[in-house]
Write an enzyme that holds these catalytic residues in place. Structure first.
Site, mmCIF file in Angstrom:
data_model
loop_
_atom_site.group_PDB
_atom_site.id
_atom_site.type_symbol
_atom_site.label_atom_id
_atom_site.label_comp_id
_atom_site.label_asym_id
_atom_site.label_seq_id
_atom_site.Cartn_x
_atom_site.Cartn_y
_atom_site.Cartn_z
ATOM 1 N N GLU A 113 0.560 -1.011 0.218
ATOM 2 C CA GLU A 113 -0.009 -0.322 0.263
ATOM 3 C C GLU A 113 0.946 1.689 -0.205
ATOM 4 O OE1 GLU A 113 -2.622 -0.228 3.199
ATOM 5 O OE2 GLU A 113 -2.070 -2.398 2.987
ATOM 6 N N LYS A 115 2.319 4.732 1.154
ATOM 7 C CA LYS A 115 2.408 4.893 2.895
ATOM 8 C C LYS A 115 2.034 6.892 2.798
ATOM 9 C CE LYS A 115 5.130 4.978 6.850
ATOM 10 N NZ LYS A 115 5.491 6.630 7.527
ATOM 11 N N ASP A 117 1.384 10.556 3.476
ATOM 12 C CA ASP A 117 2.344 11.205 4.499
ATOM 13 C C ASP A 117 0.979 11.996 5.233
ATOM 14 O OD1 ASP A 117 4.408 12.021 6.011
ATOM 15 O OD2 ASP A 117 5.445 13.500 4.560
ATOM 16 N N ARG A 136 -3.158 9.590 17.083
ATOM 17 C CA ARG A 136 -3.026 8.055 17.798
ATOM 18 C C ARG A 136 -1.914 8.428 19.203
ATOM 19 N NH1 ARG A 136 2.441 5.380 14.328
ATOM 20 N NH2 ARG A 136 3.540 6.715 15.456
ATOM 21 N N TYR A 224 -6.997 2.590 5.853
ATOM 22 C CA TYR A 224 -5.901 1.427 5.499
ATOM 23 C C TYR A 224 -6.438 -0.038 6.180
ATOM 24 C CZ TYR A 224 -3.005 4.553 8.486
ATOM 25 O OH TYR A 224 -2.639 5.453 9.461
ATOM 26 N N LYS A 311 10.535 3.622 3.123
ATOM 27 C CA LYS A 311 10.308 4.758 3.013
ATOM 28 C C LYS A 311 11.102 4.967 1.498
ATOM 29 C CE LYS A 311 9.129 6.053 7.511
ATOM 30 N NZ LYS A 311 9.075 7.830 8.114
ATOM 31 N N CYS A 405 17.592 46.319 9.406
ATOM 32 C CA CYS A 405 16.380 45.702 7.818
ATOM 33 C C CYS A 405 18.091 46.029 6.873
ATOM 34 C CB CYS A 405 15.694 46.592 7.305
ATOM 35 S SG CYS A 405 14.957 46.804 5.157
ATOM 36 N N CYS A 408 16.287 48.915 4.270
ATOM 37 C CA CYS A 408 16.316 50.217 5.043
ATOM 38 C C CYS A 408 17.310 50.949 6.328
ATOM 39 C CB CYS A 408 15.011 50.740 5.221
ATOM 40 S SG CYS A 408 14.019 50.222 6.057
ATOM 41 N N CYS A 423 10.692 44.824 9.739
ATOM 42 C CA CYS A 423 10.436 45.919 8.933
ATOM 43 C C CYS A 423 9.264 46.702 8.874
ATOM 44 C CB CYS A 423 11.799 46.005 8.295
ATOM 45 S SG CYS A 423 12.010 47.644 7.452
ATOM 46 N N CYS A 429 10.898 51.699 2.841
ATOM 47 C CA CYS A 429 11.822 50.759 2.793
ATOM 48 C C CYS A 429 12.068 50.482 0.999
ATOM 49 C CB CYS A 429 10.825 49.566 3.773
ATOM 50 S SG CYS A 429 12.120 47.615 3.551
HETATM 51 P P1 AMP Z 1 6.062 6.521 10.861
HETATM 52 O O1 AMP Z 1 5.053 7.343 11.338
HETATM 53 O O2 AMP Z 1 6.968 6.312 10.209
HETATM 54 O O3 AMP Z 1 5.842 5.593 12.170
HETATM 55 O O4 AMP Z 1 4.915 5.331 10.416
HETATM 56 C C1 AMP Z 1 3.299 4.832 10.947
HETATM 57 C C2 AMP Z 1 1.981 5.118 9.801
HETATM 58 O O5 AMP Z 1 1.998 5.727 8.889
HETATM 59 C C3 AMP Z 1 1.271 4.697 10.701
HETATM 60 O O6 AMP Z 1 0.722 5.532 11.738
HETATM 61 C C4 AMP Z 1 0.183 5.844 9.658
HETATM 62 O O7 AMP Z 1 -0.502 6.559 10.131
HETATM 63 C C5 AMP Z 1 0.722 5.588 8.547
HETATM 64 N N1 AMP Z 1 0.512 5.054 7.116
HETATM 65 C C6 AMP Z 1 0.367 5.693 6.167
HETATM 66 N N2 AMP Z 1 -0.711 5.205 5.035
HETATM 67 C C7 AMP Z 1 -0.523 4.018 5.767
HETATM 68 C C8 AMP Z 1 -0.639 2.704 4.909
HETATM 69 N N3 AMP Z 1 -1.209 2.728 4.225
HETATM 70 N N4 AMP Z 1 -0.668 1.341 5.851
HETATM 71 C C9 AMP Z 1 -0.098 1.592 7.352
HETATM 72 N N5 AMP Z 1 0.091 2.852 8.100
HETATM 73 C C10 AMP Z 1 0.263 3.946 7.559
HETATM 74 ZN ZN ZN Z 2 13.318 48.786 5.878
#
Ligand code: AMP
Ligand code: ZN
Length: 668
Positions: A113, A115, A117, A136, A224, A311, A405, A408, A423, A429
């Site tokens: 899957e 990941k 962000d 969390r 997920y 990663k 600054c 000026c 500033c 300025c």
């Molecule tokens: P980390 O924050 O680097 O420890 O990674 C863990 C976090 O990745 C989990 O707590 C999830 O919030 C996130 N995450 C994002 N996508 C997924 C996914 N497809 N499956 C599980 N965790 C995921």
């Molecule tokens: Zn200035």
């Protein structure tokens, strides 16, 4: 009564379905207009019959609930983190460990899957209804952010199909790039510090006290993982499929494969492809597919043994910090920028990196001559992420943030609670002066044809213009002698300036660049205070009594007009013929309506509420959302709430029913 209840239930159900089609499936079958119409009907019915109002009704998506402090709650099932690695080698070792526990002969399948962000969230559903959303936190307990999470439209408030009575589902709340850019564009226009990346912005959003602000942010949630007992699934890939059936947003990028080589292929494929995704991912999550095997593998103290995050490396390089420059923005904000020994990162030469502010420099403990790590992540400008102390040869003293600054030489000010130095010499300025003119002529403000930002810089540096006003004094003979200024471009420029005099008042107001007065605020102010003179006299109370205008904006407007140079500027612009009042259709204004404040409530037989509001505005009235001492009329349709009526009585607001409204309109 039973009939009304049935209608409310039907509307709620129908709207849940349409929401799901729109936000989760990206496949709506009714128009926005029809949707809004149904939603309005439901709103009205719920307001009139609050006993049928459901906390998870589709009307609750717009937020409004305030959370003063977020309660900490224990997770019923802990939220583990993921073991992670940057190397395929370690993935092979992981597979070896799995086989050791499960036996060599077991046929392993993996789900791969993306990941995502963002911020992780745990959602609890009881009988198909969202009852709780917890962050969390430390894994054992997190913050209850249910009120805010309910405004995220990809999260179903009510489920469909054959869901279990009780379960939890985990996912990631993310902010797609487009939404992130839009939010930053707005901040840029207001001269505010920009958000650093989508992840922090998403996580900050969950902790906003006012949920209607959360509703306005384009957050999404991808799910997920299912957690609970007696779940009707046997594998991770089935779990994803089921979640999708119940109404959750589960991207279809997940794939079940039966060898670690296929996992590597998935990783390689997405390493390229991720660059085209509308949101950020920072890796791939690989999970043992069978839930039975997952159970057998179990957890370490921190993470499941059956999952691994691979990663992607942020593209990074190290180079030498040669110096720090300071840039002065339109609003006077000072941004330190690192000057670097040029280095190639992901195919392009990097010479500069943002340092954000004084705190950032201090945190990194930077010295000139240091070898620094530079990263080009999701953000547009590369950043310095660390210092290689081992390579520090001579002991340079830490960088001292500028006191004056650079342009000026005024003393820089950093106000309490602000990260940025400023500033404050905003009148004289140079970069602030140039920035103001550039903002004024910009596309979203006066949109002066034939004049670009660069030319503004040139004209300024030549001493031909010093402020906005000078644009209107420009003469052909002043510009012609400049380099690259042909006859044609000069006349285009002058014509563009001339034409800008016809731009409406709210554009002028936005163009003035008053801090916190963005496009929408300018529009709002121009409707409420229909001339700039009126606005310049507005009191703090009057300003804050206006819908959508808060303390910060109000103070900023007052500060702006309290400076005599600004008053002179505004007056002179007016003398030059710029639009300084709202003129739109004022000829149709009705004497009884002009400048009066109206609250519209309930339902009407001859027109919809929206039609009525538009009509009132065309006749010169103003629409406000709640009855206060400043409200002149309450137009009360069928089903106006008792609290509105009571307030109207208290404040001496005239209450008009549909018939008397029509009479007022037809009076002369
Ligand atoms: P980390 O924050 O680097 O420890 O990674 C863990 C976090 O990745 C989990 O707590 C999830 O919030 C996130 N995450 C994002 N996508 C997924 C996914 N497809 N499956 C599980 N965790 C995921
Ligand atoms: Zn200035």
């Amino acid at each position: 009564m039973e009939k009304i209840k049935q209608r409310i239930l039907l509307l709620q159900q129908t709207l849940h379905t349409h929401n799901h089609r729109y936000y989760v499936l990206d496949n709506p079958i009714i128009s926005d207009f029809e949707f809004d119409h149904l939603l309005k009907e439901l709103e009205v019915l719920e307001e009139k019959h609050p006993q049928f109002l459901d906390k998870n009704s589709p009307t609750q998506r717009v937020g409004g609930g305030i959370t003063k402090s977020f309660k900490t709650e224990a997770h019923r099932y802990p939220m583990y983190s993921l073991s992670n690695t940057y190397s395929k080698e370690e993935l092979l070792q992981w597979e070896d460990r799995l086989k050791k526990v499960l036996g060599e002969e077991v046929a392993l399948e993996y789900t791969c899957e993306l990941k995502f962000d963002g911020v992780s969230i745990s959602l609890t559903y009881e009988h198909g209804i969202l009852v709780k959303a917890i962050t969390r936190g430390d894994g054992g307990q997190g913050d209850n952010v249910t009120t805010n999470v309910k405004t995220i439209k990809t999260i179903p408030l009510k489920l469909q199909a054959d869901f279990p009575d009780f379960f939890e589902i985990r996912g990631e709340i993310i902010l797609p790039w487009e939404g992130f850019r839009k939010m930053n564009e707005k901040r840029f226009q207001l001269g505010e510090e920009l958000y650093k990346n989508p992840r922090n912005t998403a996580s900050g959003s969950l902790k906003l006290q006012d949920s209607s602000l959360v509703a306005a942010r384009p957050l999404k949630c991808f799910l997920y993982s299912l957690v609970g007992e007696k779940l009707p699934v046997f594998s991770q890939i089935d779990a994803l499929e089921k979640a999708r059936e119940w109404g959750f947003k589960v991207p279809n990028s997940a794939k079940c494969v039966s060898s670690i080589d296929a996992v590597f292929e998935f990783i390689t494929f997405w390493d390229e492809k991720r660059k085209t995704l509308p949101y950020e991912i920072d890796g791939i999550v690989i999970k043992v597919n069978s839930l039975l095997l997952q159970e057998e593998l179990g957890f370490t103290a921190k993470a499941p043994r059956w999952a691994m995050a691979y990663k992607y490396k942020a593209e990074q390089a190290f180079t030498v910090l040669k110096g720090v420059q300071y840039q002065v923005g339109r609003t006077g904000a000072i941004t330190p920028v690192a000057r670097l020994e040029p280095v190639v990162i992901s195919g392009s030469v990097v010479k500069r990196a943002s340092l954000h502010n004084a705190d950032q420099i201090e945190k990194l403990d930077l010295r000139i001559g240091d070898t620094v790590y530079v990263e080009k992540g999701g953000e547009i400008i590369p950043k310095i992420t660390g210092v290689n102390i081992a390579k520090r040869t001579k002991v340079n003293s830490p960088i001292k943030f500028l006191k004056e600054c650079p342009e000026c030489h005024s003393k820089l000010i950093r106000e309490d609670g602000e990260a940025q130095h400023y500033c404050k010499n905003d009148q004289y300025c140079p970069p602030q002066q140039i920035g103001k003119i550039q903002h004024f002529i910009g596309r979203k403000a006066m949109d002066v044809e034939g004049l670009g930002s660069e030319t503004v810089g040139l004209l300024f540096n030549e001493g031909i213009i010093q402020n906005i006003l000078d644009l209107y004094k420009l003469k052909k003979e002043q510009i012609l002698p400049m380099e690259r200024m042909a006859e044609k471009s000069v006349s285009n420029l002058l014509e563009g300036v001339l034409k800008s005099k016809a731009k409406p008042y709210h554009k002028v107001l936005f163009g003035l660049g008053i801090r916190f007065v963005g496009e929408t605020v300018a529009k709002r102010l121009s409707e409420e205070f229909i001339s700039i003179e009126r606005l310049s006299l507005a009191t703090f109370e009057e300003l804050t009594n206006t819908d959508e205008i808060g303390d910060r904006i109000a103070q900023s407007v007052i500060d702006f007009f309290s400076i005599s140079e600004n008053q002179i500027l505004v007056k002179s612009l007016k003398d030059f013929g710029l639009q300084m009042e709202t003129v739109e259709s004022s000829k149709n204004f009705h004497i009884a309506f002009t400048g009066k404040r109206f609250v519209v409530s309930g339902v009407f037989t001859n027109f919809s509420r929206e039609e009525l509001k538009t009509e009132i505005q065309l006749l010169g009235g103003k629409i406000v959302s709640s009855v206060s001492s400043k409200t002149n009329y309450l137009i009360a349709g069928e089903g106006t709430g008792p609290s509105k009526n009571a307030k109207a009585l208290k404040f001496d607001t005239t209450i008009l029913d549909e018939k008397s409204y029509i009479a007022l309109k037809e009076s002369s």
